[in-house]
Enzyme design. Structure first.
Site, PDB file in Angstrom:
ATOM      1  CG  ASP A 169      -2.061   1.050   1.062  1.00 52.86           C
ATOM      2  OD1 ASP A 169      -2.355   1.449  -0.084  1.00 52.86           O
ATOM      3  OD2 ASP A 169      -2.632   1.454   2.088  1.00 52.86           O
ATOM      4  CB  ILE A 170       4.068   2.072  -1.666  1.00 53.75           C
ATOM      5  CG1 ILE A 170       4.845   1.060  -0.819  1.00 53.75           C
ATOM      6  CG2 ILE A 170       4.918   3.314  -1.907  1.00 53.75           C
ATOM      7  CD1 ILE A 170       6.075   0.519  -1.501  1.00 53.75           C
TER       8      ILE A 170
END
Length: 252
Positions: free
Chosen positions: A41-42
């Site tokens: 979830d960058i």
């Protein structure tokens, strides 16, 4: 937000300085991958920059430890409830924006569609790995270079599901179609990182970091070109006096 400050020049932020931040994100993720952890979830909201340039990758709630059973079911619900959001104080402000998270079969967060790799969008758990984070860091770079979030034009607010649909159908708009002034080497780095096929991306985060470092140092960016001619051209640009002397000696 750093990307906005790059565009305004606020607080001394420039594209070069922001590229240094993305380089440090690459290095941080390379360390995590070495330990067998994939973030998944960058996005800009999960990268924090301190007063002295220190860079932190935050919010590891969706992370996967390679080799262990996945605690998240990343398949989207088939019903209209797929558009529902997990409601927390932190996410209330993001309701129904492209940065909103998506809810999965088990009611957990799937990720943020603007920065999500295709294999994660399809819910193919067995295909997710370090190369998935490479894609997401590439999406950060895309936003820095263009001023657009992938699949979202400035001023538009499509739903997360609409962005997901676009992601599943093809790549975002080409960088040079948005801004022809973006250096071709940076475009090549971004396109390689965001390749839709995992095997066409950088093999690991360190490889992407090396190309970013090469660009910042005026060396050959391997995603763009390779070979002795390219090496000599870059060397000449870095060592103009020595190159001029060598040319003069050769002429004599």
């Amino acid at each position: 937000k750093v990307f906005e400050q790059v565009r305004t020049g606020e607080r001394g932020w420039s594209q070069t300085r922001a590229l240094g931040v993305i380089l440090r994100v690459c290095e941080a993720m390379a360390f995590a991958h070495e330990k067998g952890v994939v973030h998944r979830d960058i996005k800009p909201a999960n990268v924090m920059v301190g007063r002295f340039g220190e860079t932190y990758v935050m919010d590891w709630g969706l992370a996967k430890v390679m080799g262990r059973e996945d605690s998240h079911d990343l398949r989207l619900r088939d019903t209209a409830t797929a558009l529902s959001l997990v409601r927390t104080d932190r996410r209330d402000a993001a309701h129904q924006t492209p940065d909103s998270p998506l809810v999965t079969m088990d009611g957990d967060i799937m990720g943020t569609p603007c920065y999500m790799p295709p294999e994660q969008a399809r819910g193919n758990l067995e295909e997710i790995g370090p190369h998935s984070d490479v894609y997401s860091v590439g999406a950060l770079l895309y936003e820095l270079l263009t001023g657009w979030r992938p699949y979202v034009e400035p001023g538009q607010k499509p739903s997360p599901q609409a962005v997901l649909t676009m992601l599943l159908h093809g790549p975002p708009r080409a960088i040079h179609a948005i801004d022809r002034n973006v250096p071709s080497e940076l475009t090549a780095i971004c396109e390689k990182a965001m390749a839709r096929r995992a095997e066409e991306r950088y093999p690991n985060m360190l490889a992407m970091a090396e190309d970013l470092r090469a660009f910042l140092e005026g060396r050959v960016v391997r995603a763009y070109e390779t070979g002795p001619v390219a090496e000599f051209r870059k060397w000449s640009a870095r060592n103009k006096c020595a190159a001029a002397s060598a040319a003069a000696a050769l002429l004599l």
